[in-house]
Design a protein around this motif. Structure first.
Motif, mmCIF file in Angstrom:
data_model
loop_
_atom_site.group_PDB
_atom_site.id
_atom_site.type_symbol
_atom_site.label_atom_id
_atom_site.label_comp_id
_atom_site.label_asym_id
_atom_site.label_seq_id
_atom_site.Cartn_x
_atom_site.Cartn_y
_atom_site.Cartn_z
ATOM 1 N N SER A 230 -6.918 -6.209 13.107
ATOM 2 C CA SER A 230 -6.802 -6.051 11.919
ATOM 3 C C SER A 230 -8.609 -6.193 11.684
ATOM 4 O O SER A 230 -9.013 -5.485 11.168
ATOM 5 N N HIS A 263 -12.048 -2.203 3.792
ATOM 6 C CA HIS A 263 -10.559 -3.056 2.507
ATOM 7 C C HIS A 263 -9.385 -3.256 3.625
ATOM 8 O O HIS A 263 -8.716 -3.964 3.089
ATOM 9 N N PHE A 264 -9.538 -1.746 4.127
ATOM 10 C CA PHE A 264 -7.361 -2.328 4.333
ATOM 11 C C PHE A 264 -7.248 -2.733 5.639
ATOM 12 O O PHE A 264 -6.571 -3.149 5.248
ATOM 13 N N TYR A 266 -8.954 -5.610 6.100
ATOM 14 C CA TYR A 266 -9.278 -6.584 5.849
ATOM 15 C C TYR A 266 -7.803 -7.235 4.861
ATOM 16 O O TYR A 266 -8.287 -8.239 5.194
ATOM 17 N N LEU A 267 -7.395 -6.047 4.395
ATOM 18 C CA LEU A 267 -5.981 -6.724 3.395
ATOM 19 C C LEU A 267 -5.164 -6.686 4.477
ATOM 20 O O LEU A 267 -4.524 -7.738 3.874
ATOM 21 N N ALA A 268 -5.209 -5.962 5.656
ATOM 22 C CA ALA A 268 -4.134 -6.462 6.111
ATOM 23 C C ALA A 268 -4.002 -6.964 6.684
ATOM 24 O O ALA A 268 -2.778 -8.061 7.409
ATOM 25 N N PHE A 271 -2.256 -9.492 4.537
ATOM 26 C CA PHE A 271 -0.478 -9.693 4.460
ATOM 27 C C PHE A 271 0.174 -9.448 6.226
ATOM 28 O O PHE A 271 1.327 -10.617 5.636
ATOM 29 N N TYR A 306 1.129 -3.289 6.951
ATOM 30 C CA TYR A 306 0.010 -1.954 7.192
ATOM 31 C C TYR A 306 0.228 -0.994 5.623
ATOM 32 O O TYR A 306 -0.335 -0.537 5.004
ATOM 33 N N PRO A 309 -0.972 -3.307 2.097
ATOM 34 C CA PRO A 309 -3.223 -3.098 1.834
ATOM 35 C C PRO A 309 -3.339 -0.627 2.095
ATOM 36 O O PRO A 309 -4.119 -1.077 1.344
ATOM 37 N N ALA A 313 -5.102 -0.079 -0.983
ATOM 38 C CA ALA A 313 -6.781 0.529 -1.053
ATOM 39 C C ALA A 313 -6.787 1.972 -1.111
ATOM 40 O O ALA A 313 -7.673 2.861 -1.495
ATOM 41 N N PHE A 346 -9.358 -6.375 -3.723
ATOM 42 C CA PHE A 346 -9.472 -6.938 -2.971
ATOM 43 C C PHE A 346 -9.397 -8.340 -2.463
ATOM 44 O O PHE A 346 -8.341 -9.169 -2.206
ATOM 45 N N ALA A 350 -6.317 -11.964 -1.733
ATOM 46 C CA ALA A 350 -6.513 -12.130 -0.975
ATOM 47 C C ALA A 350 -5.805 -13.202 -0.917
ATOM 48 O O ALA A 350 -5.404 -13.836 -0.637
#
Length: 448
Positions: A230, A263-264, A266-268, A271, A306, A309, A313, A346, A350
């Protein structure tokens, strides 16, 4: 005056031209009408003219013609909400940062100065402009022809000098840090980050066969691999986004796409850290026995890592992209802050995950201190893996929390160079912590 313009084709231009027509037909008497939103003033002078209007605009005319001259001034508090901030370059990066002032005179005036109070001190690069009805095939836009910026040492005001009369204001750009040193730190950090993550994935590939028998160790390493993947993918999209941002010709759709993937992923990353913490909690509470199967836990891990996020996103871009508030007005490919607060999509998940992970660590430490299990070799190996997971989270969680707290600090105080450099430095060290976690894979393998 600019009276030879073609008929306007936009509602904004029609409204502004109507107001200009009205001011030209007003009585010759001197008067002053002031409201919280609009000021209308008509004055006669025969030498020079200097006046403040609403304590926000100062107009100065030093062009004696020996006769009486009447001047009509109309200032608007919120006209900037009606007139689009597009300029002759059709840029969408500028903001109207002062009152809109309409000036009409009974004679031709070729030298007039305006001093505007700045609305937002965080904006930079002022440009003196007037509304040109003929731009964009009659739609109208802001033009700087015949107007020039007058240098001054006051950070609260902008002074303009123009050689004609019509409707005026100032355009300014959102704050954008142009620091070569910071750019070098950022790109070197991203490079080191990507090399470190590749090393991590190589370590995981080496130990993969040895950790497949122990379910807890296996699930832990699945989390580590996906955290590394990720962050590596987010860094690749970061570089793509930086290239799009630096291009001379702006490409908002491509910038939005890069922002979505950054964004996706970094969030993954966060998570999957949460998934690792929940695995730790589940195994600690279940006393290492029974419970969910490995397949079920893998499915839950991927849905959380996944799926969550992707939902966040997707909702973020769906709600804000149509309004033009998804990415930053500076052209930087990242989530917007003013006015949509998109970046919170985000920051909140986070930092919330960081807090949850801390709470899980406290619960697990309490459980493990109370439980003094000798157990068999299998349980001993399982317990060792839990200790490794706890140790890894104890390192990763505060470090990631500190890094992105500094990221929030760059928004709170965008002019603070120290915060920007600290964020870039700690951001580049994140993969080093992940490599530290990967190296514990050898420790896991010894216990198999």
């Amino acid at each position: 005056m600019r009276s030879n313009s073609p008929p306007p084709e936009s509602v904004s231009s029609i409204l502004l031209q109507s107001l200009e027509t009205i001011t030209r037909r007003l009585t010759n008497d001197t008067f002053n009408i002031e409201t919280p939103s609009i000021l209308l003033n008509k004055t006669t002078f025969n030498n020079t003219f200097n006046a403040h209007f609403n304590s926000s605009v100062e107009i100065n005319i030093t062009e004696p013609d020996g006769g009486n001259t009447s001047i009509t001034v109309l200032t608007f508090e919120s006209k900037h909400n009606v007139l689009p901030a597009r300029d002759e370059a059709n840029s969408s990066l500028n903001i109207i940062n002062g009152r809109v002032v309409l000036v009409q005179s009974s004679t031709n005036i070729s030298n007039i100065s305006f001093t505007f109070d700045i609305r937002n001190n965080s904006l930079v690069d002022p440009k003196c402009v007037f509304w040109n009805f003929s731009l964009f095939s009659g739609l109208g836009g802001w033009d700087d022809e015949g107007c020039m910026l007058v240098p001054n040492n006051d950070n609260e005001t902008v002074t303009c000098n123009c050689n004609h009369l019509t409707s005026f204001s100032i355009l300014m750009s959102p704050y954008s840090r142009d620091d070569p040193g910071l750019a070098i730190v950022t790109y070197i950090g991203v490079g080191i980050s990507m090399v470190s993550l590749v090393i991590c994935l190589i370590i995981e590939a080496v130990v993969w066969r040895k950790i497949r028998k122990n379910n807890t160790s296996y699930l832990r390493h699945v989390s580590i691999v996906n955290i590394a993947v990720s962050l590596l993918t987010a860094n690749i999209w970061f570089i793509i986004g930086a290239a799009i941002s630096d291009a001379e010709e702006k490409n908002p759709p491509a910038c939005s796409a890069a922002t979505f993937f950054v964004h996706f992923f970094y969030l993954a990353l966060f998570f999957w850290m949460l998934a690792s913490a929940l695995l730790l909690l589940y195994r600690a509470v279940s006393v290492f026995e029974g419970g969910l199967s490995k397949r079920s836990m893998l499915a839950l891990g991927f849905c959380l890592g996944y799926g969550a996020p992707l939902i966040i996103a997707t909702i973020t871009i769906a709600v804000t992209a149509a309004k033009g508030t998804y990415i930053r007005d500076t052209g930087v490919c990242w989530l917007n802050w003013e006015p949509s607060r998109t970046l919170l999509a985000f920051v909140i998940p986070a930092l919330l995950i960081v807090v949850i992970n801390f709470m899980i660590l406290l619960v697990v430490m309490y459980k493990m201190l109370r439980r003094r299990v000798a157990g068999d070799a299998t349980q001993a190996g399982e317990k060792h893996v839990l200790v490794v997971i706890a140790r890894s989270l104890a390192v990763l969680t505060p470090f990631f929390g500190l890094t992105w707290s500094l990221g929030v600090g760059t928004l709170v105080d965008p002019n603070n160079t120290a915060i920007h450099y600290s964020f870039a430095f700690f951001n580049s060290l994140q993969p080093a912590d992940i490599v530290f976690t990967c190296c514990h894979g050898y420790s896991d393998a010894i216990w198999q």
